[in-house]
Each structure stands twice: as structure tokens, then as C-alpha cells.
Design an enzyme around this catalytic site. Sequence first.
Site, PDB file in Angstrom:
ATOM      1  N   ASP A 474      67.683 -10.890  -4.255  1.00 25.60           N
ATOM      2  CA  ASP A 474      67.417  -9.496  -3.896  1.00 25.60           C
ATOM      3  C   ASP A 474      66.100  -8.910  -4.396  1.00 25.60           C
ATOM      4  O   ASP A 474      65.978  -7.693  -4.465  1.00 25.60           O
ATOM      5  CB  ASP A 474      68.548  -8.598  -4.422  1.00 25.60           C
ATOM      6  CG  ASP A 474      69.909  -8.957  -3.902  1.00 25.60           C
ATOM      7  OD1 ASP A 474      70.001  -9.871  -3.064  1.00 25.60           O
ATOM      8  OD2 ASP A 474      70.898  -8.346  -4.338  1.00 25.60           O
ATOM      9  N   GLU A 551      72.650  -9.374   3.626  1.00 26.09           N
ATOM     10  CA  GLU A 551      73.470  -8.235   4.001  1.00 26.09           C
ATOM     11  C   GLU A 551      72.552  -7.121   4.532  1.00 26.09           C
ATOM     12  O   GLU A 551      72.471  -6.896   5.734  1.00 26.09           O
ATOM     13  CB  GLU A 551      74.253  -7.780   2.766  1.00 26.09           C
ATOM     14  CG  GLU A 551      75.221  -6.653   2.962  1.00 26.09           C
ATOM     15  CD  GLU A 551      75.871  -6.315   1.635  1.00 26.09           C
ATOM     16  OE1 GLU A 551      77.073  -6.529   1.502  1.00 26.09           O
ATOM     17  OE2 GLU A 551      75.158  -5.838   0.717  1.00 26.09           O
ATOM     18  N   GLU A 555      67.168  -2.829   3.941  1.00 28.25           N
ATOM     19  CA  GLU A 555      66.443  -2.820   2.670  1.00 28.25           C
ATOM     20  C   GLU A 555      65.345  -3.880   2.675  1.00 28.25           C
ATOM     21  O   GLU A 555      64.315  -3.716   2.017  1.00 28.25           O
ATOM     22  CB  GLU A 555      67.412  -2.995   1.506  1.00 28.25           C
ATOM     23  CG  GLU A 555      68.208  -1.739   1.234  1.00 28.25           C
ATOM     24  CD  GLU A 555      69.169  -1.850   0.060  1.00 28.25           C
ATOM     25  OE1 GLU A 555      69.114  -0.997  -0.832  1.00 28.25           O
ATOM     26  OE2 GLU A 555      69.993  -2.792   0.049  1.00 28.25           O
TER      27      GLU A 555
END
Length: 975
Positions: A474, A551, A555
Site C-alpha cells: 500500500d 482493493e 486511492e
Amino acid sequence: MTPPTPHRRRLWALVSSTVLALATGGLAVAVNTAPAQAASVGAGSYTTTPVGPLPAGCGQLSTNPRQYVTADAPTGAVPTNDWWSSLLFKRTDCAYSEPLHAHPLSYDTFTDGLGFSANSTPAISGTATGVGEFHYPYTQDIRVGVAGLAAPTVKVAGWTDWTVTPYWSDGTRTLRATIGHGLPFAYFQATGGDAVVNANSTPTVWSNSGATIGFTVAGHDYVAYAPSGASWTVSGGRISSTLAGKGYFSVALLPTTAGSTAAERTSLATTYGRYAHAHVTGTRVSYAYDQAASRLTTTYAFTTTPREGTATQTVVSLYPHQWKALTGSTPLTQTYPSARGRMKVLTGVTQFRTAMTYHGVLPELPAVGDGSGADLATLRDQLAAVRGNPMDQRGGDTYWTGKGLGRAARIAEVADLVDDTATRDSALNAIRSTLTDWFTASPGKTAKVFYYDQNWGTLIGYPASYGSDQELNDHHFHYGYFIAAAATLAKFDPQWATDARYGGMVDLLIRDADNYDRNDTRFPYLRDFDIYAGHDWASGHGSFGAGNNQESSSEGMNFANALIQWGQATGDTAVRDAGIFLYTTQAAAIQEYWFDHADENFPAGFGHSTVGMVWGDGGAYATWFSADPEMIQGINLLPVTGGHLYLGYDPAYVRTNYAELVRNNNGQPTVWQDILWQFQALGDAGTALSSLRANPGYTPEEGESRAHTFHWIRNLAALGTVDTTVTANHPLSAVFTRNGARTYVASNITAAPITVRFSDGVTLTVGAGRTATTGAYTWSGGNAAGGVPPTGTPSPTPTTSPTPTPTPTSPSPSPTATPPAGSPTRYLLAGGGLGAAGGAGTTTVAAANGNHDGTPTNAQVFTATGLNLAYAGGQTAFDLFLDAGTAVGNGVQVRLSYDLTGNGSWERVETYRYFATDPVPGYEHYTQAAGLQSSSGALGNLANGTVKVEVWSAIGGSPSTLGLGNQSVVKLPYS
């Protein structure tokens, strides 16, 4: 009672019903609390001394990421976050890898060679209105290797932009294979024995002529190509060749056409055979942004090494986002099925190109307002309400700090547009002080600091979260918020953003997540971005049976947009153009693989118009953290910024997506309403504005503010929908259409006026530091660039509305809820009962101190007896309140057992995949969405029956807290 604080989870709890569970095989965590050594970057600095957990995996991987890399592999930082990462970043299979989903083939590695899967039958689970998934799981057709090979490990001998080369050696025999995205061929070099193809079922050989053999296994057509002078021998399910002593061969999957004859297959095998010995040894992307035409051209190039003959071309297959933008080439009529939809074939190529339109981004929507001025007054009141706390930060780690920075950046942009300089400067000061703090590594500082790990070639922020340290998850999600906020600050305080001050630290964050400079070996090239697949991957190791996953595509787009904004603000065209490449390519991929807006790629029977997660082998209408439709769909919409206009490229799809949300939710959204209304406004702003006005008491999403939500929806109601038929020669621009009339928008963050020309001939003069639009509107403002940087922090203005309460990720049970006797709703109670709600309490789930995945060990047990209930169908549901505090690496697991008659025999046992808790204090919700790991038996009516719930730690060295009484609950599928 006070609801628990929600934690947006990233790559911890496995929800996929077809994905293999994690094991911990030799994980090591290194923590060093010695005073940090700072390395200066302008006025900023980072530490080179570890201050927290490091990337961890099998053996000594934490300190030696090249443990599973051969000596002749490329030097420099090792790649992570790729489709093949489980080969190198070993966490679950310490010898080989998890399945590698390259498309059109999937592969797996074993002691004796490389397995092939061409599975074209989706496994669909769940429902069309709830959590559901589709996967094309690895189902082996053949395994290719060397006779007698028994390699103890598989290492990585090389990699290029979208290929990898696994390597086997047992001391006597070796095998080297090159596989990649889009390649129907796998290329091999072998020593020490015959080449062997072992079929999982008896192959049907339809051609065997000299060095080429064509055969079918499980309905899939393969061709093996040996060197000239060699031949293939078939014995049952075994096909072998001496390779005439030359040591190289290739195996290809052919496009399968229903009803094709052996002659047609042989003809296609001959076509492929022209390129079978031109082994692909390199792949490389290059891109160019044509600002005048607003076009991105991307070249995908292949380097080949002819093992024999003179052919240097190859055969490739293209994903939908590629073939829909293909220029200069014509694919064959044959296609391959894949988890991403049809892949089209090009033969005899050394490269191909795509041309995509870049539609522009904005720092923020323009303030076009309404003639009455009432809405402007409302917005000013809402801005004043957040002036004293523009970040409203919900946690101190990199993700939640980023969310706070993102909120403040939106507030600064909106306030500037309406000349609220006090709120703007408060937000900018909050951004400046936060970023400066994080960008300064002083001796002994172990929090709010970035650490560079030379072994891994990565920059890790501490406190880390959601595996951003130990799993390198991430980074683009977290750092995108930092970079975007820095870009906003740079417009107003350009000195802060210079290399002499803090600009160099921003550039390091960019390079860590997606290094745009091939010559910079400190970081891998485009770490998080899968060049061929066209989108990011979130997991650093990708060690899942379903491959890697992502996911929150939105973002990821926040990161791409941040690069555009930062590059434009600082004059760094290399960063800006890298952002445009990521943004334009990924926007196309999202439309295809997250939204399937043309209804072509998801398998029939899946029943959803969108997915919350894309996996290497499929997709899931699910998230890591919630089964609520609002969050499943909303996680791919937030944060809403001027860089997220791509969400509105297809207004009709926006309406389809929102309609599914309402259907699956059995009504309008009740959580994350602001995010969902802002998305709806891109397709139907009038209805979204009505919903916003009718629900003034809604709870803002954790990274949003009422001011920004109102600004976005109100102005889209005036602007209309995104118009993709007109482009501009300026990267910060957009066009909107409402009732047939266009509004042209451009933002100028420089200190001099500019003129922007649109593709239909319209020109727009934009003053220094201004956002300009065509048309006459009443709202005005925009003072970036050339303005005086804010100094000092304004006195806080009292907030006129109460601080929003965080929205729980699932409903919290009422303290007074009491189920009747025999109710299927059972709360976990102190003392081991399973019944009506009691007073709030807790119990401790002991640390695992080992791997107990699937095996209850030191479990907390809760039991209900004497139950008389009629089976209603469906499955067990549960919501367990868990908190691991600040502990890293814990995973709590649950097993439910049903004794239907109370005779001591368990007729049904359900074990769910463990729930990996995050290291942030506060309850999290472990629900049935984690998915079954195993089950046995069948449910039926309970007659004096017994139900047992066992909760234990599957992994982790620290205890966890389980909420009891009126908190953790099980809902039995009974009436």
C-alpha cells in the site's frame, strides 16, 4: 454504547472463498530502537537506522531480500508488488511460490518444474446482491520440467518489465523458464536430462511431426517446440524429448476455437512455430505525453534471442484496455479467455503501441455557485466550522495521517476558490507542519519518520499500518495523500517545495512507490504499478492462491493524480508525465476490470456491475474490512478530488453502479453517504444534491468534510457531467456538459497568465494562480502561485457543528437488545455462555506463539445447549469485536460446531479463515466475510441441539481482546 473506531483494512484479513490461507513459514521481525541516523535531503531527512518492523518472510529474507535470487540476476533494488512476487518475496511457500497468474496462462512452481493452467471456467460464489466473487483458479493441465529434477527451491534468475525467469537446480539438473503477461509461450533452457511434459490427464495428440508436438489436455490445446533434429516421445501422460542435446524448447497455449479441426490447430501451431525459438528475454515500456494533442502513446517492446533461425518477432496477447486503444496493428480473430476478459492475439511483432486520450485533472472543481448566494453562505459556514481542525486526523500512522492531509488539502483548495483565506491558511499550516515533521529525522526519533532500507530499496514510514512495513503493502495508497497535500502546499509556498527545502523528500516518496527513473537503482522501477496489466497491485508479496490483489483503485489514482499535480506545481515534467502515464492507463483499466462498464469482462452469472477487489485470477464484490455494499463500492471511489473525474467518464455507468448499490443495500446508503453522493453527482448531480440537502445530519467519511462534499455536489449540479469529447493542451483542465451547453475549466498554478486551447477551438485565458471557467458565475477566487505563503497559525474558530462520530464498519448491537429464548441471535458471554445480550465485557484470546491455522489451540469456548430451532437455509453469520492493540501480525480464528440433537456428535463444523488484526488500538470486526477455510457435514433442524463457538489465535506472538456481552454476536441460520 460508543461504537468502535473503524479501521480501513489493507491486505490483512482474507475474504476470498477460493484463496489459499496464509501460513507464516519462518517469518522474522527485526526491530531496532537505537537512536536513528539521519540522512539529509535538502532541509529534510530520513533515517537509515531501523526504527520498527522490517519486511519479513521466509528464512533471512528480512535482511537479505536476494535470498531467493540467483547470482546472475539483475542488480539494484528487487521488485515487489508484482504478479510474480511470491517467487521472490516468499512468505507462505518458502520453497516455491503461490500460483502466478500471467494471462492467458497461470503457472505454479514445484520441485520438478513449472505447472500450467489455462482454466477458462469461472468459480462463482456468493450472491448477486451480497458479497460475491469470481475466480479462474489455478487448475493444472501440464507440468513442464527435466527428467529427474528435484529442486529444493525455485529462485528468480531475472526479470523485466512484465516477465520473470524462475530457476530450478538440484545440483545435477537445471531448468530456466521465462514467463510473462500476455505471452502464450513459456520459454525453457534445460540441462542434465530430457525435457518432460507431464499431463494431468491423458493428452490427445493431434500432431506429432519432428520437433513439434500438438496435444490437448482438459480441452486446452498446447504445442511443444523442440530444436530442429529433435523429436517427442509419448508414453501415457508423459511427453519427453532429448532436445537433440541442444537444451532449449518452448511450450505454447493455442487459442481454442470451438469445433476447430486438427488441421486448423496444426495450421495455427505452424504460425506460432515461426516464432517458437525466438525466446523473449526482455520487455520494456516507454511512453510519451503529447500535450498539444492531449494524447498518451505507450510502446510495449519485446527483446528476443533467437535460439535457432533468424526470427526475432514473437506472439503476444493483449488485455482489453490495450486492444481497445491499439494503434498501427491488427489482431488475429483468435482470442484467449482470461480473468480480465478476452485477450486478442498479435503475431510476428517486436512491439505494439496504444494511444489513449488524457482528459485532464483539476486541483479542485471550480466554484461556479448559484446566483442567490445562499449556497455560498452555506459553504462559508461549513469552511469556518473546520478551520480549527482541518485535518481531523483519526490515527498517527502513515495511512491515517495521509487521510488527514488529504482532507486538509481539499479544504485548502475549496477555501481558496471562495476567498476564505483564514480557513485556507489554517489548512496549509496544518499540512506544512505535519509534512515537515514527518520529513525530519532527528536523533532518537522513532515516530513520524521515514526509514530507508538499502537491502530492500524501500522507504518505510513509521508508524506503519496495514502491512506497509513488513509486507511493503500500500505505499502508493499512503504516500499518495502525502504527495497530493505537498502539491497543494507547493502552489502557495513554492519555497517549501524546492529541493533545497522539502521537495527532495516528496520525490523520495514518489520514487519509492513508483520510481519513474530507470537510472535510479535505489528503488525498483514502478514498484506498485503492473505495466502490462495497467494497474497497481497492493500486496508487496502477492502470496495468495488467487495471486496479487488491489482493493482501492481510486486511492491508486490518488497517487497518479498527485504526481501530475506535484510535477505541474514544481515544473518537474518527468514526474508530471509519469503521473499522466499512470493515470491515463489505469483509468482505462479501472473502467474495464473494476467497473466492466461495457459489460464484457465479468463472467456471466457473477451478477455485479462492479467489484471491490481485483485479484490475479478474478474479482470480488467484497473488501478486506466490510461486507456493506456502501463500502464495497465506496472503497473504489474515495478520496473524491479534482483528480477523480475519470469516475465520471461514463455517466450512464455511474447511474448503473449507484443503482446496484441501492439494490444491494435495500435502500439508499446509510454510511459513507458523502462519498457515494459525490460519485452519484458525476452521473446525476441533481438527485445527489437533493439527497445531500435532505440529510443534513449525515456522518462524514473519515477523510471527508461537509464543506468539500457540499462544494463538489453543488458545483457539479451547475456544471453537469464530464465531457470526454473535448480535450485541452493543458494538463489541469476539464470540460463539462449540462443541458447541451459546455463549460470549459482550466487551472493555472503558475505566477503568470496562460491561454488554454481546447480541441474544439475554444480558448480560455487563465490568470496567475487562478481557476477559470467559461460562463458567468457568482462564486470566484483562486489565489495560488505568487501569493504570500501563510505564516503562523490563525486562531482557531469554534466549530459550529459537533465533531462527527466515526462510522462503524458494521452495525453495533444495542446494549438493550435481548433475544427471546431459542433465538438464533446469540451473544458471546463472559463465562463461556452463548445467549441473550449481557453487560459489556472482554476476554483475552491467548497469543498463538506458533502457527495454529485451522487448529483450535488455547481457545475461548462459548456454548449454547438445548436449542430447538428450524433450519432456515443460508449460512452462519457472526460479528466478533477484536482488538490486538498495537501488536503486529496477530490473526484470530473462529470455528462453529453444530450438534443437531445434543448427543455429543458434531454434524456440522465450520472453520473460517483467520482475521489478521491491525496494530491500531480500537475494535475491528471479524465477520463471515472472511470466508470458510473448511467445512464438514450439513446443517439441519436443532432438536435439543448444541452450538459451540471456539475463538483462538492462529498466528501471532501477542494476545488479542475479544468484546463480550453486548458486542460479539453470532446469528445462526435458523428461524
